[in-house]
Write a protein that holds these residues in place. Sequence first.
Motif, PDB file in Angstrom:
ATOM      1  N   GLU A 312       6.986 -58.783   6.649  1.00  0.00           N
ATOM      2  CA  GLU A 312       6.057 -59.883   6.944  1.00  0.00           C
ATOM      3  C   GLU A 312       5.572 -59.821   8.391  1.00  0.00           C
ATOM      4  OE1 GLU A 312       4.709 -61.912   4.741  1.00  0.00           O
ATOM      5  OE2 GLU A 312       5.908 -60.977   3.170  1.00  0.00           O
ATOM      6  N   GLN A 313       6.472 -59.426   9.274  1.00  0.00           N
ATOM      7  CA  GLN A 313       6.055 -59.269  10.678  1.00  0.00           C
ATOM      8  C   GLN A 313       5.059 -58.125  10.810  1.00  0.00           C
ATOM      9  OE1 GLN A 313       9.948 -58.793  12.209  1.00  0.00           O
ATOM     10  NE2 GLN A 313      10.254 -60.978  12.552  1.00  0.00           N
ATOM     11  N   PHE A 315       3.068 -57.057   8.491  1.00  0.00           N
ATOM     12  CA  PHE A 315       1.791 -57.507   7.920  1.00  0.00           C
ATOM     13  C   PHE A 315       1.026 -58.365   8.920  1.00  0.00           C
ATOM     14  CE2 PHE A 315      -0.575 -60.907   5.715  1.00  0.00           C
ATOM     15  CZ  PHE A 315      -1.562 -60.127   5.125  1.00  0.00           C
ATOM     16  N   TYR A 316       1.753 -59.237   9.582  1.00  0.00           N
ATOM     17  CA  TYR A 316       1.102 -60.139  10.543  1.00  0.00           C
ATOM     18  C   TYR A 316       0.415 -59.344  11.658  1.00  0.00           C
ATOM     19  CZ  TYR A 316       0.492 -64.232  13.558  1.00  0.00           C
ATOM     20  OH  TYR A 316      -0.042 -65.226  14.335  1.00  0.00           O
ATOM     21  N   LEU A 317       1.140 -58.389  12.222  1.00  0.00           N
ATOM     22  CA  LEU A 317       0.568 -57.589  13.312  1.00  0.00           C
ATOM     23  C   LEU A 317      -0.583 -56.727  12.809  1.00  0.00           C
ATOM     24  CD1 LEU A 317       3.877 -56.550  15.114  1.00  0.00           C
ATOM     25  CD2 LEU A 317       2.219 -58.237  15.886  1.00  0.00           C
ATOM     26  N   GLN A 318      -0.405 -56.140  11.615  1.00  0.00           N
ATOM     27  CA  GLN A 318      -1.475 -55.314  11.053  1.00  0.00           C
ATOM     28  C   GLN A 318      -2.723 -56.140  10.771  1.00  0.00           C
ATOM     29  OE1 GLN A 318       0.905 -53.192   7.846  1.00  0.00           O
ATOM     30  NE2 GLN A 318      -0.741 -51.755   8.229  1.00  0.00           N
ATOM     31  N   SER A 319      -2.519 -57.379  10.337  1.00  0.00           N
ATOM     32  CA  SER A 319      -3.673 -58.218   9.999  1.00  0.00           C
ATOM     33  C   SER A 319      -4.472 -58.577  11.252  1.00  0.00           C
ATOM     34  CB  SER A 319      -3.222 -59.487   9.277  1.00  0.00           C
ATOM     35  OG  SER A 319      -2.677 -60.419  10.190  1.00  0.00           O
ATOM     36  N   ARG A 320      -3.910 -58.256  12.416  1.00  0.00           N
ATOM     37  CA  ARG A 320      -4.648 -58.444  13.672  1.00  0.00           C
ATOM     38  C   ARG A 320      -5.169 -57.116  14.188  1.00  0.00           C
ATOM     39  NH1 ARG A 320      -4.232 -62.789  11.065  1.00  0.00           N
ATOM     40  NH2 ARG A 320      -3.708 -64.666  12.198  1.00  0.00           N
ATOM     41  N   GLY A 321      -5.239 -56.124  13.301  1.00  0.00           N
ATOM     42  CA  GLY A 321      -5.871 -54.861  13.666  1.00  0.00           C
ATOM     43  C   GLY A 321      -4.935 -53.803  14.218  1.00  0.00           C
ATOM     44  N   ILE A 322      -3.637 -54.143  14.350  1.00  0.00           N
ATOM     45  CA  ILE A 322      -2.694 -53.208  14.970  1.00  0.00           C
ATOM     46  C   ILE A 322      -2.106 -52.295  13.876  1.00  0.00           C
ATOM     47  CG2 ILE A 322      -0.582 -53.025  16.339  1.00  0.00           C
ATOM     48  CD1 ILE A 322      -1.192 -55.979  17.269  1.00  0.00           C
ATOM     49  N   PRO A 323      -2.288 -50.979  13.988  1.00  0.00           N
ATOM     50  CA  PRO A 323      -1.758 -50.071  12.953  1.00  0.00           C
ATOM     51  C   PRO A 323      -0.237 -50.190  12.829  1.00  0.00           C
ATOM     52  CG  PRO A 323      -3.265 -48.906  14.418  1.00  0.00           C
ATOM     53  CD  PRO A 323      -3.003 -50.245  15.034  1.00  0.00           C
ATOM     54  N   GLU A 326       2.084 -48.392  15.340  1.00  0.00           N
ATOM     55  CA  GLU A 326       1.968 -48.984  16.672  1.00  0.00           C
ATOM     56  C   GLU A 326       2.665 -50.343  16.717  1.00  0.00           C
ATOM     57  OE1 GLU A 326      -2.069 -49.378  18.076  1.00  0.00           O
ATOM     58  OE2 GLU A 326      -1.393 -50.392  19.889  1.00  0.00           O
ATOM     59  N   LEU A 330       5.499 -51.254  19.279  1.00  0.00           N
ATOM     60  CA  LEU A 330       5.201 -52.378  20.164  1.00  0.00           C
ATOM     61  C   LEU A 330       6.363 -53.354  20.222  1.00  0.00           C
ATOM     62  CD1 LEU A 330       2.824 -53.833  21.705  1.00  0.00           C
ATOM     63  CD2 LEU A 330       2.418 -55.019  19.559  1.00  0.00           C
ATOM     64  N   VAL A 331       6.825 -53.717  19.054  1.00  0.00           N
ATOM     65  CA  VAL A 331       7.899 -54.706  18.988  1.00  0.00           C
ATOM     66  C   VAL A 331       9.169 -54.157  19.636  1.00  0.00           C
ATOM     67  CG1 VAL A 331       9.487 -55.853  17.405  1.00  0.00           C
ATOM     68  CG2 VAL A 331       7.032 -55.950  17.007  1.00  0.00           C
TER      69      VAL A 331
ATOM     70  N   VAL B  78      -4.486 -52.779   5.846  1.00  0.00           N
ATOM     71  CA  VAL B  78      -4.524 -54.131   6.423  1.00  0.00           C
ATOM     72  C   VAL B  78      -5.216 -54.131   7.789  1.00  0.00           C
ATOM     73  CG1 VAL B  78      -3.101 -56.063   7.231  1.00  0.00           C
ATOM     74  CG2 VAL B  78      -2.433 -54.797   5.171  1.00  0.00           C
ATOM     75  N   ASP B  79      -4.824 -53.171   8.648  1.00  0.00           N
ATOM     76  CA  ASP B  79      -5.420 -53.164   9.991  1.00  0.00           C
ATOM     77  C   ASP B  79      -6.887 -52.751   9.958  1.00  0.00           C
ATOM     78  OD1 ASP B  79      -3.725 -50.782   9.343  1.00  0.00           O
ATOM     79  OD2 ASP B  79      -4.767 -49.921  11.058  1.00  0.00           O
ATOM     80  N   ALA B  82      -8.959 -55.774   9.311  1.00  0.00           N
ATOM     81  CA  ALA B  82      -9.134 -56.583  10.518  1.00  0.00           C
ATOM     82  C   ALA B  82     -10.184 -55.956  11.428  1.00  0.00           C
ATOM     83  CB  ALA B  82      -7.797 -56.704  11.253  1.00  0.00           C
ATOM     84  N   MET B  90      -3.194 -67.781   9.035  1.00  0.00           N
ATOM     85  CA  MET B  90      -2.196 -67.960   7.985  1.00  0.00           C
ATOM     86  C   MET B  90      -1.646 -69.377   7.918  1.00  0.00           C
ATOM     87  SD  MET B  90      -0.156 -64.360   8.061  1.00  0.00           S
ATOM     88  CE  MET B  90      -1.089 -62.869   8.441  1.00  0.00           C
ATOM     89  N   VAL B  94       3.861 -65.769  11.104  1.00  0.00           N
ATOM     90  CA  VAL B  94       5.176 -65.130  11.119  1.00  0.00           C
ATOM     91  C   VAL B  94       5.718 -65.029  12.546  1.00  0.00           C
ATOM     92  CG1 VAL B  94       6.416 -63.038  10.449  1.00  0.00           C
ATOM     93  CG2 VAL B  94       4.440 -63.797   9.120  1.00  0.00           C
ATOM     94  N   ALA B 111      -7.053 -53.212  19.809  1.00  0.00           N
ATOM     95  CA  ALA B 111      -7.203 -52.537  18.510  1.00  0.00           C
ATOM     96  C   ALA B 111      -8.535 -52.897  17.861  1.00  0.00           C
ATOM     97  CB  ALA B 111      -6.038 -52.918  17.593  1.00  0.00           C
ATOM     98  N   ILE B 112      -8.897 -54.161  17.912  1.00  0.00           N
ATOM     99  CA  ILE B 112     -10.124 -54.622  17.244  1.00  0.00           C
ATOM    100  C   ILE B 112     -11.379 -54.140  17.971  1.00  0.00           C
ATOM    101  CG2 ILE B 112     -11.489 -56.682  16.655  1.00  0.00           C
ATOM    102  CD1 ILE B 112      -9.162 -56.575  14.836  1.00  0.00           C
TER     103      ILE B 112
END
Lengths: 365, 250
Positions: A312-313, A315-323, A326, A330-331, B78-79, B82, B90, B94, B111-112
Amino acid sequence: MALASNILENHTTPTGREEAWRFAPLSRTRGLHDVDAPIVDRPSLKALSSASGFTFTLVDGATSLSNTDDVVALKVRKNTARVQELKIEKNAVVAEPIFLSRDLQGSGVGVAEASRLLIRASAHSQATVVIENSGSITLAEEIEILLEDGAQLRFVTLQEWDEETVHIGRHHAIVGRDATFTSYVVTVGGGFVRLLPTVEYAGPGSSAELFGLYFAGKDQFLEHRVHVDHAIPHAKSRVHYKGALSGAGAHTVWIGDVFIKAAAEGTDTYELNRNLLLSDGARADSVPNLEIETGEIVGAGHASTTGRFDDEQLFYLQSRGIPAEEARKLVIRAFFMEILSKLSLPEIEERIAATIDKELNYDFA
Amino acid sequence: MSTLEIKNLQVSVETDEGSKQILRGVDLTIKSGETHAIMGPNGSGKSTLAYSLAGHPKYQITGGTVTLDGADVLAMSVDERAKAGLFLAMQYPVEVPGISVSNFLRTAVTAIRGEAPKVRTWVGEVKAAMADLSMDPAFAERNVNEGFSGGEKKRHEILQMELLKPKFAILDETDSGLDVDALRVVSEGVNRIKSNSEVGVLLITHYTRILKYIKPDFVHVFAAGRIVEAGGAELAEKLEEKGYAEYVTA
């Protein structure tokens, strides 16, 4: 000095039921914890730098400076005739870090060996000592560190061992009046590593900051058992260890024992351990323990957290464009850099970060 | 002018009893600058629609298409979605231990946008956006969503929307768990972004109260995995009065 607990013969081989050994898989120590198993005396550290302000020598029959009931440290004492001594001269300001590296010439994992080091930071000296451990070895060691009045010592140990290495060690600092001890324990290698970073104070106005970071991959056991003994008034301690785990069978243990004795008025202490679980099948034990015998203190606290980095974490980061890759880096880097950046040794910081990245790629492959 | 086009979208999830279909043919077209509200009872599949558009791996697309200006969104990771301009605020953001809000925002924006923002302008940009959402600057040093209150989490989502400047933003129950003051701050944030950009908004909600702050151009009633009625803002008023009863009995 003549405490009964200081004598190996008064101890029996740990069975795993003892509080101090309850987390450790004793079948994997290659006999290092066995009071009767053979061990050879081999002073295995060599100095890489030769700046002025310090000497590095081999001393016969030096007596120990501290009490311990740790079986492995006592076994090291009993089986070593010589101590390697790093002495930083009085008032010396050694600007460049002093590197001691483990010389594995003649070592092999099949032969257990014992190593003793004494670091004397003479009065009002300033230095950084870096101990670099890499390669394959079965090593029991004791490092005693004496900070005389007003000394400032940064003490760094890097455990970048190969996976078959077994390493059990005690790092004990005695911090004198107005002296400042800062230690950084970095453990990212080794199959079985158990370290006891311990501190006692010899005078008021003294301070110890203990930082640690560890990363356990598949089947690695890494234990850090911190012990700070406040028996002197007006001393300060900070303990901050962070660890991450990834892969089946990865197991870390962090124990933080801080004792504030009745005489230790004005004590200021805080200890913190954070663990990051990066995959299933990994286990992080974290046990902070604070015992206080006087209320006349500046502050005392502790905290321990163990969190997960999960899908889920990601997914959250990816949904902000971060592959995805990465996002993981990053984390994990952010988590470790909080400690790593304090080293102020850029080359080593980069090397450790790269080691962790490599392990992650391996484990997630 | 951009267009997000959803055609006959069908989505299933794996359950203990096997595959279960949630979305049963969703058709919806959103253009830049438009605000569409999707309203429906709990369990109607609203959030499934939101997560499916963002690409959450839990949801399996079994039929239909989603395109953004003709590009196949369902084929993107997913990325990539975005980066193509989709943003999902959401319902339950998370917690990410170990990474600060400021580091997270900077990495996401890099990234964006495809390049790191200029340090000098970036700090000001973030500060201004946070001030607009009545967020304490100290917030930037906290770990992402860790220990945030419900209101802080939603403000943080809208902050990201402001900085990432998506073509289309899906706001999934952004109003849930907010008191009136927080709802107003968050809604004003969305309205500000709308007036400063061409963003198209898909506002998913159970209640009509957020529609008093964010005015929809179109309202769609969602039930049993599809849109069952569409209209203008007046449809929300009807739902306010009569509820979802007539849609769920079917």
